[in-house]
Design an enzyme around this catalytic site. Structure first.
Site, PDB file in Angstrom:
ATOM      1  N   THR A  76     -40.757  24.224  -4.271  1.00  0.00           N
ATOM      2  CA  THR A  76     -40.067  22.674  -3.878  1.00  0.00           C
ATOM      3  C   THR A  76     -38.675  23.919  -4.365  1.00  0.00           C
ATOM      4  O   THR A  76     -38.028  24.034  -2.707  1.00  0.00           O
ATOM      5  CB  THR A  76     -39.838  21.968  -4.825  1.00  0.00           C
ATOM      6  N   TYR A  77     -38.557  25.083  -5.028  1.00  0.00           N
ATOM      7  CA  TYR A  77     -37.436  25.793  -5.059  1.00  0.00           C
ATOM      8  C   TYR A  77     -37.515  26.611  -4.026  1.00  0.00           C
ATOM      9  O   TYR A  77     -36.713  26.740  -3.837  1.00  0.00           O
ATOM     10  CB  TYR A  77     -38.256  26.660  -6.468  1.00  0.00           C
TER      11      TYR A  77
END
Length: 290
Positions: free
Chosen positions: A184-185
């Site tokens: 996600t990051y």
């Protein structure tokens, strides 16, 4: 000149060439004396405070924006004492649209202008993607991408009207390479790179240049502690992951300092980088994923 032909000097922008820089030295080009800069995420021990110090060291007056007033007050006092410039602490929750816009307005008023905006927010969760909760995904997207957009929007409120300014967005080298446990990051940081490129395309014709910096693995005091003396399985796993990444993928074979990344931010904020636009520069020890 044929009446049908364009004015080639104007068409090729030669009438706008910065010929005044030809006889300047590089230190002169890096001089930010009189510039007014805002740095978000500046209260901690990482890139924000390092960037504030680097910009101030080049002569800029700086507003340090962060969630905890006591932290940005302490950092601002350090910057002012060390570099002899004006350093203003501004408290703001960078996840709140209204607070970000208020903080940038207050920064501009306190400094007497706004020339440079450094968007350096961070809130994220690591771990296997299938184990993330909705709240963790939402927080990572907010802290790694959306808050950068908030800061840029707040700066543009002032820069568009004045017809000049520079916005520098902090992404991460993870936005270019794959990293387990950071799906996600890394996706969000890829978004920051795309946002930087597109924002530059939209606003360069209006006098506002947008650039980005993508750090690699930076060592901060808390990270240094758990790398040398991990207290639990999570910290031991993090240490192993960092060591493996350094050995396999980082050509210089070491972590970096926030100050090394801040060097690039200061360069991009300066006249030396005036012919750069929309780019995001990696400062990551030559990381690659083969």
């Amino acid at each position: 000149m044929n009446a049908q032909e364009p004015n080639w000097d104007t068409a090729m922008g030669m009438d706008r060439l910065p010929t005044h820089i030809i006889d300047k030295s590089v230190p002169e080009l890096l001089d930010l004396t009189g510039r007014k800069a805002v740095v978000t995420g500046a209260g901690g021990d990482g890139l924000g405070q390092a960037t504030a110090h680097r910009l101030a060291g080049c002569g800029a007056d700086v507003a340090l924006v962060g969630r905890t007033l006591e932290k940005v007050e302490r950092r601002a006092a350090e910057v002012e004492k060390k570099w002899g410039v004006q350093a203003v602490p501004i408290r703001a929750d960078l996840s709140d649209w209204d607070e970000v816009h208020r903080a940038v307005r207050e920064s501009k008023d306190a400094l007497g202008g706004l020339d440079i905006m450094v968007n350096n927010p961070v809130m994220s969760f690591a771990g296997a993607f299938e184990q993330h909760t909705k709240a963790e995904i939402d927080t990572t997207v907010l802290g790694s991408l959306t808050m950068v957009m908030y800061g840029a929007h707040a700066a543009l409120e002032h820069m568009v009207a004045q017809g000049h300014g520079r916005i520098i967005n902090i992404s991460a080298v993870g936005g270019r390479v794959q990293q387990k446990g950071l799906t996600t990051y890394c996706a969000c940081k890829a978004g920051v790179i795309g946002f930087t490129r597109n924002l530059a395309h939209e606003f360069a014709p209006r006098g506002i240049n947008v650039l980005g910096v993508a750090p690699g693995i930076m060592i901060k005091p808390d990270m240094r502690r758990y790398v040398t003396a991990p207290r639990d399985d999570r910290e031991r796993a993090a240490r192993t992951s960092i060591a493996t990444s350094l050995e396999r993928y980082v050509q210089l074979g070491r972590v970096g300092l926030p100050e090394e990344v801040a060097n690039m931010v200061a360069y991009l904020a300066s006249e030396a980088a005036d012919y750069m636009c929309g780019q995001t520069i990696d400062v990551a020890g030559g990381i690659w994923m083969g």
